[in-house]
Write a protein that holds these residues in place. Structure first.
Motif, PDB file in Angstrom:
ATOM      1  N   PRO A   1       0.810  -1.219   0.000  1.00  0.00           N
ATOM      2  CA  PRO A   1       0.000   0.000   0.000  1.00  0.00           C
ATOM      3  C   PRO A   1       0.846   1.273   0.000  1.00  0.00           C
ATOM      4  N   ALA A   2       0.183   2.367  -0.322  1.00  0.00           N
ATOM      5  CA  ALA A   2       0.807   3.691  -0.333  1.00  0.00           C
ATOM      6  C   ALA A   2      -0.138   4.676   0.330  1.00  0.00           C
ATOM      7  N   GLN A   3       0.342   5.876   0.536  1.00  0.00           N
ATOM      8  CA  GLN A   3      -0.503   6.964   1.034  1.00  0.00           C
ATOM      9  C   GLN A   3      -0.300   8.176   0.159  1.00  0.00           C
ATOM     10  N   ASP A   4      -1.414   8.820  -0.222  1.00  0.00           N
ATOM     11  CA  ASP A   4      -1.294  10.036  -1.017  1.00  0.00           C
ATOM     12  C   ASP A   4      -1.806  11.235  -0.234  1.00  0.00           C
ATOM     13  N   TYR A   5      -1.561  12.403  -0.775  1.00  0.00           N
ATOM     14  CA  TYR A   5      -1.903  13.675  -0.134  1.00  0.00           C
ATOM     15  C   TYR A   5      -2.699  14.502  -1.136  1.00  0.00           C
ATOM     16  N   LYS A   6      -4.002  14.653  -0.888  1.00  0.00           N
ATOM     17  CA  LYS A   6      -4.858  15.303  -1.878  1.00  0.00           C
ATOM     18  C   LYS A   6      -4.954  16.825  -1.747  1.00  0.00           C
ATOM     19  N   PRO A   7      -5.085  17.404  -0.549  1.00  0.00           N
ATOM     20  CA  PRO A   7      -5.199  18.863  -0.471  1.00  0.00           C
ATOM     21  C   PRO A   7      -3.932  19.570  -0.943  1.00  0.00           C
ATOM     22  N   ILE A   8      -4.070  20.775  -1.414  1.00  0.00           N
ATOM     23  CA  ILE A   8      -2.971  21.505  -2.042  1.00  0.00           C
ATOM     24  C   ILE A   8      -1.910  21.961  -1.048  1.00  0.00           C
ATOM     25  N   PHE A   9      -2.315  22.271   0.196  1.00  0.00           N
ATOM     26  CA  PHE A   9      -1.373  22.889   1.129  1.00  0.00           C
ATOM     27  C   PHE A   9      -0.951  21.936   2.250  1.00  0.00           C
ATOM     28  N   ASP A  10       0.172  22.286   2.890  1.00  0.00           N
ATOM     29  CA  ASP A  10       0.651  21.535   4.056  1.00  0.00           C
ATOM     30  C   ASP A  10      -0.455  21.397   5.101  1.00  0.00           C
ATOM     31  N   GLY A  11      -0.380  20.301   5.852  1.00  0.00           N
ATOM     32  CA  GLY A  11      -1.368  20.090   6.899  1.00  0.00           C
ATOM     33  C   GLY A  11      -2.740  19.740   6.376  1.00  0.00           C
ATOM     34  N   ASN A  12      -2.809  19.321   5.112  1.00  0.00           N
ATOM     35  CA  ASN A  12      -4.086  18.972   4.465  1.00  0.00           C
ATOM     36  C   ASN A  12      -5.067  20.134   4.453  1.00  0.00           C
ATOM     37  N   GLU A  13      -4.531  21.324   4.228  1.00  0.00           N
ATOM     38  CA  GLU A  13      -5.364  22.519   4.095  1.00  0.00           C
ATOM     39  C   GLU A  13      -5.602  22.830   2.623  1.00  0.00           C
ATOM     40  N   GLY A  14      -6.690  23.554   2.361  1.00  0.00           N
ATOM     41  CA  GLY A  14      -6.982  23.992   1.006  1.00  0.00           C
ATOM     42  C   GLY A  14      -7.782  22.976   0.209  1.00  0.00           C
ATOM     43  N   PRO A  15      -8.108  23.327  -1.039  1.00  0.00           N
ATOM     44  CA  PRO A  15      -8.952  22.458  -1.866  1.00  0.00           C
ATOM     45  C   PRO A  15      -8.242  21.178  -2.282  1.00  0.00           C
ATOM     46  N   ASN A  16      -9.047  20.177  -2.609  1.00  0.00           N
ATOM     47  CA  ASN A  16      -8.501  18.909  -3.076  1.00  0.00           C
ATOM     48  C   ASN A  16      -7.920  19.048  -4.479  1.00  0.00           C
ATOM     49  N   THR A  17      -6.914  18.227  -4.757  1.00  0.00           N
ATOM     50  CA  THR A  17      -6.254  18.197  -6.056  1.00  0.00           C
ATOM     51  C   THR A  17      -6.266  16.761  -6.571  1.00  0.00           C
ATOM     52  N   GLY A  18      -5.585  16.537  -7.693  1.00  0.00           N
ATOM     53  CA  GLY A  18      -5.406  15.179  -8.172  1.00  0.00           C
ATOM     54  C   GLY A  18      -4.407  14.397  -7.338  1.00  0.00           C
ATOM     55  N   GLY A  19      -3.692  15.085  -6.446  1.00  0.00           N
ATOM     56  CA  GLY A  19      -2.690  14.446  -5.582  1.00  0.00           C
ATOM     57  C   GLY A  19      -1.401  15.221  -5.597  1.00  0.00           C
ATOM     58  N   MET A  20      -0.899  15.584  -4.416  1.00  0.00           N
ATOM     59  CA  MET A  20       0.309  16.416  -4.301  1.00  0.00           C
ATOM     60  C   MET A  20       1.528  15.649  -3.808  1.00  0.00           C
ATOM     61  N   GLY A  21       1.390  14.351  -3.617  1.00  0.00           N
ATOM     62  CA  GLY A  21       2.536  13.556  -3.182  1.00  0.00           C
ATOM     63  C   GLY A  21       2.078  12.214  -2.656  1.00  0.00           C
ATOM     64  N   ALA A  22       3.045  11.337  -2.413  1.00  0.00           N
ATOM     65  CA  ALA A  22       2.731   9.993  -1.913  1.00  0.00           C
ATOM     66  C   ALA A  22       3.998   9.363  -1.358  1.00  0.00           C
ATOM     67  N   TYR A  23       3.815   8.320  -0.538  1.00  0.00           N
ATOM     68  CA  TYR A  23       4.959   7.516  -0.127  1.00  0.00           C
ATOM     69  C   TYR A  23       4.528   6.060   0.021  1.00  0.00           C
ATOM     70  N   SER A  24       5.516   5.173  -0.053  1.00  0.00           N
ATOM     71  CA  SER A  24       5.277   3.739   0.081  1.00  0.00           C
ATOM     72  C   SER A  24       6.572   3.073   0.535  1.00  0.00           C
ATOM     73  N   PRO A  25       6.478   2.020   1.384  1.00  0.00           N
ATOM     74  CA  PRO A  25       5.271   1.425   1.945  1.00  0.00           C
ATOM     75  C   PRO A  25       4.787   2.216   3.156  1.00  0.00           C
ATOM     76  N   LEU A  26       3.697   1.738   3.755  1.00  0.00           N
ATOM     77  CA  LEU A  26       3.131   2.399   4.935  1.00  0.00           C
ATOM     78  C   LEU A  26       3.725   1.784   6.204  1.00  0.00           C
ATOM     79  N   MET A  27       4.318   2.641   7.019  1.00  0.00           N
ATOM     80  CA  MET A  27       4.970   2.161   8.232  1.00  0.00           C
ATOM     81  C   MET A  27       3.968   1.631   9.255  1.00  0.00           C
TER      82      MET A  27
END
Length: 424
Positions: free
Chosen positions: A209-235
């Motif tokens: 599995p992976a985890q993505d980050y949809k909101p535009i700003f740090d701390g999951n603030e702001g409107p959703n996007t197509g995805g602003m980053g991800a990491y894998s695997p999940l610790m």
């Protein structure tokens, strides 16, 4: 062997790179592709939603397998279009792709299949949605446009006023036909995961599995996007929880799709929230996720193309995927104004001489006279790899710091919590 990859983003760049590395030594094509893809594959200037032109190209070039990156062609029926001409596609049928094409279909399918998910209501009129929201005492609440909205049709409303605004925007035409209906559901709390499985309709082959980050700003603030980053695997993902996701969410979903005459073959993506009471499904996608794919494929030791062929031929039983011990962190660089608008034409500097352990996937770029320029909302995906999340993240952000274009924006907190978990 000849393989065509449909799409033009960072996900497709990662897919082309992985497919080109196959021991089968394929000749790889991409449509429409991008400047990064053009370095490793032959590109054809055909839009990803021009199904007939894509089919004709595949026939003329004797393509053995077409791999579809974005959801729009799958929802539009590219599989059937190709199958009618005897062409192979890695991807589900139009009927099965409704699992992403309609949030209403997906949620009602989950309800019938007994898949754990958030409680929800469906609305086709704004007044009824507003009346329902005004009767609620607890916020936040989640509002989703029914159709495909490029990852921007979901609002997590923290107040009644935000929820009312989301209703007005959705039914007011912001998302076109995708906003003719909407789902309003409870906001689940917990840790979110992106789960990929290959399936031939009966057998499943899970990815890590992976985890993505949809909101535009740090701390999951702001409107959703197509995805602003991800990491894998999940610790934080333990084998028992992952097993529950496969048995309580993935398998019942595939069983239900088969029951309604829409057996699923290809790559199924489940967005999952692991809550205090167990994992619950947030959504399904009918294709590889973006940008999770960019954080997953660099760690993959198995032959992706061979597994795709095995999927189409019903040979997945008993297979496992080999993985590198390295971690991967993906940071998305977006253009000025994204996600509300998109600035283009700014020169990109610093792409040369990047360090080892770093992958650069082009998404919204164009090349003129040997120079790269921005050409879309999400411009580049920078992936760092390393034996720890700390090192992978450091490599990714060091590369980010060496790249520049006017108005460049990115999140600075991708995988930050993973470092803390790694240190425990």
């Amino acid at each position: 062997m000849r393989v065509l990859v449909v799409g033009s983003g960072g996900r497709e760049h990662a897919l082309v790179e992985a497919i080109a590395a196959s021991h089968l030594e394929p000749e790889v094509f991409a449509a429409p592709g991008n400047p990064g893809i053009a370095k490793i594959a032959e590109v054809a200037d055909i839009p990803a939603d021009d199904l007939v032109a894509l089919r004709d190209f595949a026939k003329s070039r004797n393509i053995d397998l077409t791999v579809v990156g974005p959801e729009v062609p799958l929802i539009g029926g590219i599989s059937e279009c190709f199958w009618e001409e005897g062409l192979q596609v890695f991807g589900p049928s139009r009927a099965a792709a409704r699992i992403e094409g309609s949030k209403v279909f997906s949620k009602e399918m989950m309800r019938h299949a007994g898949v754990p998910t958030a409680d929800f209501e469906v609305f086709d009129r704004p007044d009824r949605a507003l009346d329902y929201l005004r009767s609620k005492d607890e916020f936040p609440i989640v509002l989703k446009a029914d159709g495909v909205a490029s990852g921007k049709g979901v609002t997590v409303a923290r107040t009644l006023e935000e929820a009312e605004e989301a209703v007005r925007e959705t039914f007011g035409g912001r998302f076109g036909a995708a906003g003719e209906r909407m789902v309003v559901e409870e906001c689940l709390l917990g840790r979110e995961a992106s789960v990929f499985v290959m399936t031939d309709g009966e057998n499943i082959l899970p990815f890590l599995p992976a985890q993505d980050y949809k909101p535009i700003f740090d701390g999951n603030e702001g409107p959703n996007t197509g995805g602003m980053g991800a990491y894998s695997p999940l610790m934080w993902m333990d084998p028992i929880t992952y097993g529950r996701i496969l048995e309580e969410i993935i398998r019942p979903t595939l069983h239900q799709l088969a029951l309604i005459g829409a057996p699923y073959s290809g790559l199924l993506y489940a967005g999952v929230m692991v809550t205090e009471s167990g994992p619950k499904a947030l959504e399904f996608n009918c294709r590889f996720g973006d940008p999770e794919t960019q954080a997953i494929l660099p760690r993959m030791g198995s032959d992706l193309l061979e597994l795709m062929l095995a999927t189409n031929e019903g040979r997945l039983a008993g297979r496992e995927i080999e993985w590198s011990a390295d971690k991967a962190v993906c940071v998305v660089l977006a253009s000025e104004g994204y996600p509300e608008s998109s600035h283009s034409g700014d020169e990109i500097q610093g792409l040369g001489n990047l360090p080892a352990g770093v992958y650069v996937y082009h998404a919204g770029t164009e090349e003129r006279d040997g120079r790269f320029y921005t050409n879309g909302g999400r411009v580049l995906n920078i992936v760092g790899t390393g034996p720890t999340v700390l090192e992978a993240r450091a490599r990714a952000y060091a590369a980010v710091e060496s790249i520049h274009f006017e108005g460049m924006q990115y999140r600075t907190d991708i995988a930050l919590e993973a470092i803390e978990l790694e240190e425990i």
